[in-house]
Write a protein that holds these residues in place. Structure first.
Motif, PDB file in Angstrom:
ATOM      1  N   GLU A 228      18.192  69.112  40.587  1.00  0.00           N
ATOM      2  CA  GLU A 228      18.902  67.773  40.367  1.00  0.00           C
ATOM      3  C   GLU A 228      17.871  66.769  40.582  1.00  0.00           C
ATOM      4  O   GLU A 228      16.903  66.828  41.527  1.00  0.00           O
ATOM      5  N   ALA A 271      19.380  69.429  45.276  1.00  0.00           N
ATOM      6  CA  ALA A 271      20.029  70.565  45.118  1.00  0.00           C
ATOM      7  C   ALA A 271      19.624  71.481  43.898  1.00  0.00           C
ATOM      8  O   ALA A 271      19.219  70.903  43.102  1.00  0.00           O
ATOM      9  N   LEU A 273      21.130  73.969  41.364  1.00  0.00           N
ATOM     10  CA  LEU A 273      22.498  74.435  40.925  1.00  0.00           C
ATOM     11  C   LEU A 273      22.364  75.405  39.852  1.00  0.00           C
ATOM     12  O   LEU A 273      21.248  75.531  39.262  1.00  0.00           O
ATOM     13  N   HIS A 275      24.919  77.470  36.743  1.00  0.00           N
ATOM     14  CA  HIS A 275      26.018  77.635  36.136  1.00  0.00           C
ATOM     15  C   HIS A 275      26.176  78.859  35.372  1.00  0.00           C
ATOM     16  O   HIS A 275      25.180  79.187  34.662  1.00  0.00           O
ATOM     17  N   ALA A 280      29.742  75.441  38.165  1.00  0.00           N
ATOM     18  CA  ALA A 280      28.597  75.076  38.680  1.00  0.00           C
ATOM     19  C   ALA A 280      28.487  75.288  40.090  1.00  0.00           C
ATOM     20  O   ALA A 280      29.683  75.048  40.657  1.00  0.00           O
ATOM     21  N   ARG A 281      27.508  75.639  40.857  1.00  0.00           N
ATOM     22  CA  ARG A 281      27.582  75.863  42.116  1.00  0.00           C
ATOM     23  C   ARG A 281      26.250  75.782  42.782  1.00  0.00           C
ATOM     24  O   ARG A 281      25.123  76.048  42.063  1.00  0.00           O
ATOM     25  N   GLN A 282      26.044  75.186  43.989  1.00  0.00           N
ATOM     26  CA  GLN A 282      24.778  74.958  44.545  1.00  0.00           C
ATOM     27  C   GLN A 282      24.370  76.483  45.256  1.00  0.00           C
ATOM     28  O   GLN A 282      25.049  76.814  46.013  1.00  0.00           O
TER      29      GLN A 282
END
Length: 434
Positions: A228, A271, A273, A275, A280-282
């Protein structure tokens, strides 16, 4: 390489597939060995659930390295492989071209349990490579971790840090055990790790330039990874230098087994990330520590040194073939039942340009991998190509993608196809360069 026509039984088949693991098997006198590498296939565990017992897995590991293995382009490496698992196995190397990668359909049998074998690997090109057991999925009783192999350039790029980020996918049952790929994953939970960690932390000093080697070590899922608030400049794909370009929306999209080298100028905490096509997840974070090394922006990076692949391809004079992915009635078969008595997908004389129309008739994305050569992804009008080389490509449902490569290395080489479904079988065919 000299072609040897034969109709192998199961052992001969596995002998051929196993040869891709160890690189070119030394035959007689040759250049002096410049590096040594000891690899082990062994049982292991991974802490995937906080506060719960670790999950049993299998892994390919280097006895004298932590994490990834680093060699140099041009190394002639003596490989000592020890199989401590209960099934015959050999590591399969992805990213080495031509004779250095060895023809997967000839060579020695895979290493039997509790046996050690020695061979030679010639590092013909620099780049981010991967070694794993995916061609032996039918015999795996646990999911297996791959091993990143880094072949460094003879002149190192101007970066402050060089880090490998191996992204892996796990399918966990309620009891904490993991389902190997190619099996029914009903009632399992998908979980992702970077370098074996469910929450990965990458630290850097402000304004450092990082070379991040992203590897999709999952077996079935196309993944996008993003840092990010940072520009991610792609420098290489699948172990081959590219014309540098910014990743679209800062996200690098990778098919299973694919690799991307990216330069990132660390600026602020961020972060990491991931997908997986559903959400989406960290899965990690970048932290900034200490004072910034410099405050002025860094100059735009120069392209990585070429590995010697051709600058142009003769599309007008190319041989063209249609390849339907994953269709069992089109010659695809599981590796354990493969035979070169089957018809090849195509034959070509060395030196010709080959164009393949990869058609995906399946209702899900299907992943294609080409052994022995790297290819260009052609533009939709078939009048040019993207500014990078690949050895792995995800083809969306109902779509056709065209690729082109120079048939440089004589031999028999594998094609791989697998649908992006955890239970889908891995399928293979072969092609000949004569």
């Amino acid at each position: 390489m000299t072609l040897r026509i034969f109709d192998p039984n199961r052992r001969e088949l596995l002998a051929g597939i196993g040869a891709s693991a160890a690189g070119l098997i030394a035959g007689g006198a040759g250049p002096l060995v410049t590096a040594q590498l000891a690899l082990q296939a062994r049982p292991a565990t991974l802490a995937l659930r906080p506060g719960q017992p670790p999950t049993p897995i299998w892994e390919l590991a280097a006895a004298s390295h932590l994490g990834s293995v680093r060699l140099k382009r041009g190394d002639r490496c003596e490989l000592v492989f020890r199989n401590e698992l209960p099934v015959p196995l050999s590591p399969v190397w992805y990213g080495l071209n031509g004779p250095a990668a060895s023809d997967p359909l000839r060579g020695r049998a895979p290493t039997t349990p509790n046996t050690t074998e020695t061979s030679i690997v010639s590092m013909s090109n620099a780049g981010t490579l991967l070694a794993d057991f995916r061609l032996f999925e039918d015999g795996l009783k646990q999911p297996a971790r791959p091993l990143p192999i880094i072949a460094e350039e003879t002149s190192r790029p101007a970066v402050h840090r060089d880090e490998v980020l191996l992204i892996e996918e796990w399918r966990l049952r309620p009891d904490g055990t993991a389902v190997p790929p190619g099996r029914d994953a009903k009632d399992t939970t998908a979980l992702y790790t970077i370098n074996g960690q469910t929450s990965f932390e990458l630290s850097a000093t402000g304004h450092q330039r990082l070379r991040l080697r992203f590897i999709n070590g999952s077996q079935r899922t196309v993944l996008a990874i993003k840092l990010e608030g940072h520009e991610v400049r792609v420098m290489a794909l699948d172990g081959q230098p590219a014309e540098p370009f910014p990743a679209r929306n800062g996200a690098v999209v990778l098919a299973p087994g694919a690799r991307a080298d990216a330069f990132v100028d660390a600026a602020t905490a961020a972060a990491i990330l991931l997908h997986d096509g559903k959400e989406a997840r960290q899965i990690g974070s970048l932290t900034i520590t200490g004072p910034a090394e410099r405050r002025a922006p860094l100059a735009a990076p120069q392209p990585l040194p070429s590995n010697g692949l051709p600058e142009t391809l003769d599309l007008r004079g190319a041989l063209r073939f249609d390849v339907a992915l994953g269709a069992t009635d089109a010659g695809w078969i599981g590796p354990a039942n493969f035979s070169t008595a089957s018809a090849p997908a195509f034959r070509a004389k060395a030196g010709r340009t080959i164009v393949l129309a990869l058609k995906n008739p399946a209702p899900v994305t299907t992943v294609f991998h080409l052994h022995g050569h790297h290819f260009r992804l052609l533009d939709k009008l078939d009048d040019g190509w993207k500014p990078y080389w690949l050895d792995t490509l995800a083809v969306e449902p109902g779509q056709t993608q065209r690729i082109a490569f120079a048939a440089t290395f004589p031999g028999r080489w594998l094609l791989e196809s697998v649908a992006s479904d955890w239970a889908a079988p891995r399928l293979v065919r072969w092609y000949a360069v004569e």
